[in-house]
Structure formats: structure tokens, C-alpha cells
Design a protein around this motif. Structure first.
Motif, mmCIF file in Angstrom:
data_model
loop_
_atom_site.group_PDB
_atom_site.id
_atom_site.type_symbol
_atom_site.label_atom_id
_atom_site.label_comp_id
_atom_site.label_asym_id
_atom_site.label_seq_id
_atom_site.Cartn_x
_atom_site.Cartn_y
_atom_site.Cartn_z
ATOM 1 N N THR A 94 -26.142 4.012 7.680
ATOM 2 C CA THR A 94 -25.989 5.108 6.714
ATOM 3 C C THR A 94 -26.618 6.413 7.206
ATOM 4 O OG1 THR A 94 -27.969 4.333 5.553
ATOM 5 C CG2 THR A 94 -25.822 3.598 4.712
ATOM 6 N N VAL A 96 -22.351 -0.516 8.814
ATOM 7 C CA VAL A 96 -22.332 0.951 8.908
ATOM 8 C C VAL A 96 -23.751 1.466 8.724
ATOM 9 C CG1 VAL A 96 -21.460 3.108 7.921
ATOM 10 C CG2 VAL A 96 -19.957 1.117 8.085
ATOM 11 N N CYS A 156 -19.546 15.740 6.024
ATOM 12 C CA CYS A 156 -19.158 15.269 7.361
ATOM 13 C C CYS A 156 -19.527 13.803 7.556
ATOM 14 C CB CYS A 156 -19.823 16.103 8.448
ATOM 15 S SG CYS A 156 -19.167 17.775 8.547
ATOM 16 N N LEU A 157 -20.759 13.443 7.143
ATOM 17 C CA LEU A 157 -21.196 12.053 7.268
ATOM 18 C C LEU A 157 -20.293 11.136 6.456
ATOM 19 C CD1 LEU A 157 -23.186 9.905 8.243
ATOM 20 C CD2 LEU A 157 -24.617 10.438 6.283
ATOM 21 N N LEU A 158 -19.931 11.542 5.260
ATOM 22 C CA LEU A 158 -19.064 10.736 4.406
ATOM 23 C C LEU A 158 -17.696 10.538 5.062
ATOM 24 C CD1 LEU A 158 -18.747 9.300 1.696
ATOM 25 C CD2 LEU A 158 -17.961 11.447 0.730
ATOM 26 N N SER A 176 -26.373 7.589 10.371
ATOM 27 C CA SER A 176 -25.517 8.237 11.360
ATOM 28 C C SER A 176 -24.036 8.153 11.019
ATOM 29 C CB SER A 176 -25.719 7.569 12.717
ATOM 30 O OG SER A 176 -25.276 6.216 12.670
ATOM 31 N N GLY A 177 -23.664 7.176 10.212
ATOM 32 C CA GLY A 177 -22.251 6.948 9.928
ATOM 33 C C GLY A 177 -21.584 6.055 10.952
ATOM 34 N N TYR A 178 -22.329 5.674 11.990
ATOM 35 C CA TYR A 178 -21.750 4.802 13.022
ATOM 36 C C TYR A 178 -21.491 3.403 12.474
ATOM 37 C CZ TYR A 178 -22.498 7.810 17.112
ATOM 38 O OH TYR A 178 -22.433 8.816 18.040
ATOM 39 N N SER A 179 -20.369 2.852 12.875
ATOM 40 C CA SER A 179 -20.074 1.457 12.599
ATOM 41 C C SER A 179 -20.555 0.651 13.799
ATOM 42 C CB SER A 179 -18.568 1.264 12.399
ATOM 43 O OG SER A 179 -18.277 -0.104 12.276
ATOM 44 N N PHE A 224 -17.038 10.748 8.281
ATOM 45 C CA PHE A 224 -17.225 9.960 9.502
ATOM 46 C C PHE A 224 -17.417 8.486 9.176
ATOM 47 C CE2 PHE A 224 -20.012 8.450 13.034
ATOM 48 C CZ PHE A 224 -19.126 8.649 14.069
ATOM 49 N N SER A 225 -18.290 8.189 8.222
ATOM 50 C CA SER A 225 -18.598 6.794 7.900
ATOM 51 C C SER A 225 -17.510 6.145 7.060
ATOM 52 C CB SER A 225 -19.950 6.681 7.194
ATOM 53 O OG SER A 225 -19.925 7.402 5.981
ATOM 54 N N GLY A 226 -16.641 6.928 6.476
ATOM 55 C CA GLY A 226 -15.570 6.383 5.645
ATOM 56 C C GLY A 226 -14.333 5.990 6.428
#
Length: 121
Positions: free
Chosen positions: A41, A39, A3-5, A43-46, A7-9
Motif C-alpha cells: 500500500t 499489493v 496516482c497511487l490509487l 508503493s502500489g507495487y504488486s 497504479f495500485s488499482g
């Protein structure tokens, strides 16, 4: 993990508004590291513009019209949640709403606005 991948991708889109704020930050705050589209890492937030100085970190969120409800000035739930979670991760969140930025005329006004946002005036 997955999920994190995902979201952050996600692809991010830097706006002219964000570029303008980042340029003004660079000319106003010369003694900090400035990273655009950072980004987180964990939370994945930009983060639109990350500022770092020693152990302090500021997340500058340049909030365009899509971050607000129809009235144009009430932040959406997703915007409020992101601000809260970034704060919980240790960032000092500095929102820059589009209507405040768009009202500024000239580099001097933008620099003064940012100094006030960061308590430097």
C-alpha cells in the motif's frame, strides 16, 4: 493519492509460472506466511509472492520473459527499479527468472532451488 490509487488499482495477471513457484514455496517453506499478488500500500507495487515471518518480509518476483530485454537475460529498467524500490521499502527481493525455473525438472529440483535462493541448503 490519485496516482497511487491508479497504479495500485491496475489488474494483475498471475501466470502458470507464478502459480508453480508459489506452490513449490508452500511445500518447501512451511513455517512462513505466503500471500500471492500482495499489493504494497505504500508503493502500489504488486508483489508476486510475499513471504512473511515475524518481522521479516521477502518479495518473490517471478520474472517471465517480458521482464527482460531481447537477449532474454538482462532485466528491463522497470524490473530493476521495482527490485530496488522494494528493497528500500524493507523487503528482501528474491527474483526467480523464468529460464532458471523452466530448467528445473521435478518437485525435488524446485524445492532445492528455492532452499538455495533462501540460503537454507
Amino acid at each position: 493519492g490519485e496516482c497511487l490509487l491508479a497504479f495500485s488499482g491496475r489488474e494483475t495477471h498471475e501466470s502458470w509460472l507464478q502459480r508453480d513457484v508459489a506452490a513449490a514455496l508452500r511445500s518447501t517453506l512451511t513455517d512462513v506466511e505466503i500471500v500471492e499478488e500482495y499489493v504494497d500500500t505504500r508503493s502500489g507495487y504488486s508483489i508476486d509472492v510475499l513471504l512473511r515471518q515475524r518481522s521479516a518480509a521477502w518479495a518473490v518476483e517471478v520474472d517471465g520473459p517480458t521482464h527482460f530485454l531481447q537477449d532474454g537475460k538482462t532485466p528491463r529498467g522497470s524490473t530493476l527499479l521495482k527490485r530496488k524500490q522494494l528493497g528500500q521499502l524493507g523487503y528482501t527481493v528474491v527474483p526467480v527468472p523464468f529460464w532458471e525455473w523452466n530448467d528445473l525438472v521435478g518437485d525435488q529440483a524446485k524445492e532445492q532451488y528455492l532452499k538455495e535462493k533462501f540460503g537454507l541448503s
